[in-house]
Design an enzyme around this catalytic site. Structure first.
Site, PDB file in Angstrom:
ATOM      1  N   LYS A  44      -1.644  -3.504   7.584  1.00 44.99           N
ATOM      2  CA  LYS A  44      -3.384  -3.048   8.579  1.00 44.99           C
ATOM      3  C   LYS A  44      -3.783  -3.824   9.032  1.00 44.99           C
ATOM      4  O   LYS A  44      -4.477  -3.877  10.355  1.00 44.99           O
ATOM      5  CB  LYS A  44      -4.133  -2.882   6.399  1.00 44.99           C
ATOM      6  CG  LYS A  44      -5.290  -2.231   6.753  1.00 44.99           C
ATOM      7  CD  LYS A  44      -6.460  -2.292   5.586  1.00 44.99           C
ATOM      8  CE  LYS A  44      -7.949  -2.619   5.521  1.00 44.99           C
ATOM      9  NZ  LYS A  44      -8.570  -2.220   4.873  1.00 44.99           N
ATOM     10  N   HIS A  51      -3.031 -10.617   2.620  1.00 42.37           N
ATOM     11  CA  HIS A  51      -4.078 -11.052   3.077  1.00 42.37           C
ATOM     12  C   HIS A  51      -4.919 -12.016   3.666  1.00 42.37           C
ATOM     13  O   HIS A  51      -3.889 -12.810   3.829  1.00 42.37           O
ATOM     14  CB  HIS A  51      -5.132 -11.032   1.440  1.00 42.37           C
ATOM     15  CG  HIS A  51      -5.408  -9.810   0.613  1.00 42.37           C
ATOM     16  ND1 HIS A  51      -5.396 -10.451  -0.484  1.00 42.37           N
ATOM     17  CD2 HIS A  51      -5.120  -8.661   0.474  1.00 42.37           C
ATOM     18  CE1 HIS A  51      -5.740  -9.462  -1.261  1.00 42.37           C
ATOM     19  NE2 HIS A  51      -5.626  -8.086  -0.675  1.00 42.37           N
ATOM     20  N   HIS A  63      -3.912   3.107  -4.859  1.00 46.17           N
ATOM     21  CA  HIS A  63      -3.888   1.497  -4.570  1.00 46.17           C
ATOM     22  C   HIS A  63      -4.565   1.611  -6.004  1.00 46.17           C
ATOM     23  O   HIS A  63      -4.498  -0.254  -5.363  1.00 46.17           O
ATOM     24  CB  HIS A  63      -5.220   1.424  -3.730  1.00 46.17           C
ATOM     25  CG  HIS A  63      -5.718   0.580  -2.970  1.00 46.17           C
ATOM     26  ND1 HIS A  63      -4.606   0.615  -1.621  1.00 46.17           N
ATOM     27  CD2 HIS A  63      -6.524  -0.295  -2.995  1.00 46.17           C
ATOM     28  CE1 HIS A  63      -4.980  -0.244  -1.042  1.00 46.17           C
ATOM     29  NE2 HIS A  63      -6.007  -1.366  -2.182  1.00 46.17           N
ATOM     30  N   ARG A 118       0.804  -1.416  -0.311  1.00 44.09           N
ATOM     31  CA  ARG A 118      -0.098   0.373  -0.403  1.00 44.09           C
ATOM     32  C   ARG A 118       1.005   0.863   0.235  1.00 44.09           C
ATOM     33  O   ARG A 118       1.634   0.876   0.448  1.00 44.09           O
ATOM     34  CB  ARG A 118      -0.605  -0.114   1.270  1.00 44.09           C
ATOM     35  CG  ARG A 118      -2.086  -1.453   1.484  1.00 44.09           C
ATOM     36  CD  ARG A 118      -2.781  -1.366   2.707  1.00 44.09           C
ATOM     37  NE  ARG A 118      -3.668  -2.313   2.781  1.00 44.09           N
ATOM     38  CZ  ARG A 118      -3.654  -3.580   3.669  1.00 44.09           C
ATOM     39  NH1 ARG A 118      -1.693  -3.723   3.483  1.00 44.09           N
ATOM     40  NH2 ARG A 118      -3.596  -4.997   3.402  1.00 44.09           N
ATOM     41  N   TYR A 154      -8.650 -11.576  -8.289  1.00 48.38           N
ATOM     42  CA  TYR A 154      -7.349 -11.318  -9.379  1.00 48.38           C
ATOM     43  C   TYR A 154      -7.377 -12.812 -10.227  1.00 48.38           C
ATOM     44  O   TYR A 154      -6.507 -12.952 -10.853  1.00 48.38           O
ATOM     45  CB  TYR A 154      -6.046 -11.047  -8.956  1.00 48.38           C
ATOM     46  CG  TYR A 154      -6.287  -9.548  -7.650  1.00 48.38           C
ATOM     47  CD1 TYR A 154      -5.716  -8.255  -8.431  1.00 48.38           C
ATOM     48  CD2 TYR A 154      -6.358  -9.526  -6.461  1.00 48.38           C
ATOM     49  CE1 TYR A 154      -5.778  -7.515  -7.517  1.00 48.38           C
ATOM     50  CE2 TYR A 154      -6.055  -8.376  -5.815  1.00 48.38           C
ATOM     51  CZ  TYR A 154      -6.260  -6.832  -6.392  1.00 48.38           C
ATOM     52  OH  TYR A 154      -5.950  -6.132  -5.628  1.00 48.38           O
ATOM     53  N   ARG A 185      -0.629  -1.095  -5.917  1.00 47.00           N
ATOM     54  CA  ARG A 185      -1.431  -2.190  -5.514  1.00 47.00           C
ATOM     55  C   ARG A 185      -1.855  -3.412  -5.986  1.00 47.00           C
ATOM     56  O   ARG A 185      -1.432  -4.389  -6.744  1.00 47.00           O
ATOM     57  CB  ARG A 185      -2.617  -1.928  -3.727  1.00 47.00           C
ATOM     58  CG  ARG A 185      -2.858  -4.034  -3.187  1.00 47.00           C
ATOM     59  CD  ARG A 185      -2.349  -2.662  -1.793  1.00 47.00           C
ATOM     60  NE  ARG A 185      -3.671  -4.273  -1.069  1.00 47.00           N
ATOM     61  CZ  ARG A 185      -2.370  -5.099   0.046  1.00 47.00           C
ATOM     62  NH1 ARG A 185      -1.039  -4.989  -0.497  1.00 47.00           N
ATOM     63  NH2 ARG A 185      -2.990  -5.744   0.561  1.00 47.00           N
TER      64      ARG A 185
END
Length: 334
Positions: A220, A302, A276, A197, A311, A279
């Site tokens: 995050k 993630h 973003h 990020r 994706y 990313r």
């Protein structure tokens, strides 16, 4: 209360007082009715389960304060969540805790949507407030069921993920290099090389780069992850660092410079996908070049594969079996 009726002697009693359970029963004789009424009074005095439930007169704001002091203050985004909760509480009129119901919040979120607030934002408020009651139950500060436990969130249409083509990447890096902020291009390169990020890349320090790896902390998810990079890129980052300018940090802030470069490059992006997009570009090109979805998950940090699967459709062989195994192809082969 005992009164005579056509069917006999009716006991109509609320022994626990207002708010307590009401009992109605008919007896043949007045003596039986009085005995039953006396027994009901005894049960209320001796058994707490028969007594009316005590009200929780605390205000919703007080519960939010309890949540923050006992739990929220230790979360990475706790202060931001706390601020959002207080605003929502004030907008709902700071109701008494045991009068806060699912309808209270349902009415509030309907008003929010009518005011133009995005469903995603309303869903986040729902999740924040629901977690307050869940955590207070764990802490023993809330005895009743969670009033928002059964309320479903709005279904939100998944947005298409924008990513940059190779030509757009080249043009964007050129525009960033031409700008006055010398850090913007390097931060963008870190994002493109690692899937970081913008905030993760922008806050890097020299200690986070060693042995051809970049270590991202303060992420995050709260977890640390290390991503390998080319040795030549590591050296480029070290050469870029100027201790006199940024201290231990590799970069100065460059968000505005990135936004200006996007405009100069004429790249149109969806709302909310400014930095973003880098990313998304890393993830999209990773899959288009034949990358493994599990490796991508670890690279992006993630917590589960669901987010990363967005994706998967970009993989060269994604759903190719459909071409071979569909019934129309089978008819053609015959």
């Amino acid at each position: 209360m005992i009164k005579k009726s056509d069917a006999g002697w009716l006991v109509d009693s609320q022994p626990g007082g207002r708010g307590g359970k009401r009992f109605r029963k008919t007896f043949k004789t007045q003596a039986e009715a009085k005995a039953y009424e006396a027994w009901l009074t005894t049960q209320v005095n001796q058994n707490a389960k028969w007594q009316p439930e005590k009200r929780d007169t605390r205000k919703l704001r007080e519960l939010i304060e309890l949540w923050y002091s006992h739990h929220g203050s230790g979360l990475k985004a706790g202060a931001n969540t706390y601020s959002r909760l207080k605003l929502a509480c004030d907008a709902m009129g700071n109701p008494v805790a045991d009068r806060f119901t699912v309808n209270t919040f349902a009415t509030y979120r309907t008003e929010r949507l009518a005011a133009g607030i995005a469903p995603n934002s309303v869903n986040r408020e729902h999740a924040y407030l629901r977690s307050v009651f869940n955590e207070l139950r764990r802490l023993g500060q809330w005895k009743k069921p969670n009033p928002l436990a059964e309320l479903r969130q709005f279904k939100v249409q998944e947005r298409e993920l924008s990513y940059l083509t190779t030509d757009q990447i080249r043009d964007l890096l050129e525009k960033l290099s031409e700008g006055k902020n010398r850090h913007a291009a390097m931060i963008a390169k870190v994002c493109l090389a690692t899937g970081a990020r913008w905030s993760e890349a922008e806050s890097l320090e020299t200690r986070h780069i060693r042995n051809s790896q970049i270590q991202f902390a303060g992420t995050k998810s709260g977890k640390v992850r290390a991503i390998p990079i080319e040795p030549s890129f590591e050296q480029e980052l070290r050469n870029h660092h100027d201790k006199a300018e940024t201290g231990q940090r590799l970069f100065a802030y460059a968000y505005s410079a990135f936004r200006d470069a996007i405009e100069r490059a004429g790249i149109a992006l969806q709302d909310g996908q400014l930095t973003h997009v880098l990313r998304h570009t890393f993830a999209s090109h990773f899959m288009m070049n034949g990358g493994n979805i599990l490796v991508l998950q670890r690279s992006l940090g993630h917590a589960n594969l669901t987010m990363t699967m967005r994706y998967a459709h970009l993989a060269p062989d994604h759903l190719q079996e459909v071409v071979k195994l569909n019934p129309l192809t089978a008819l053609t082969v015959r």
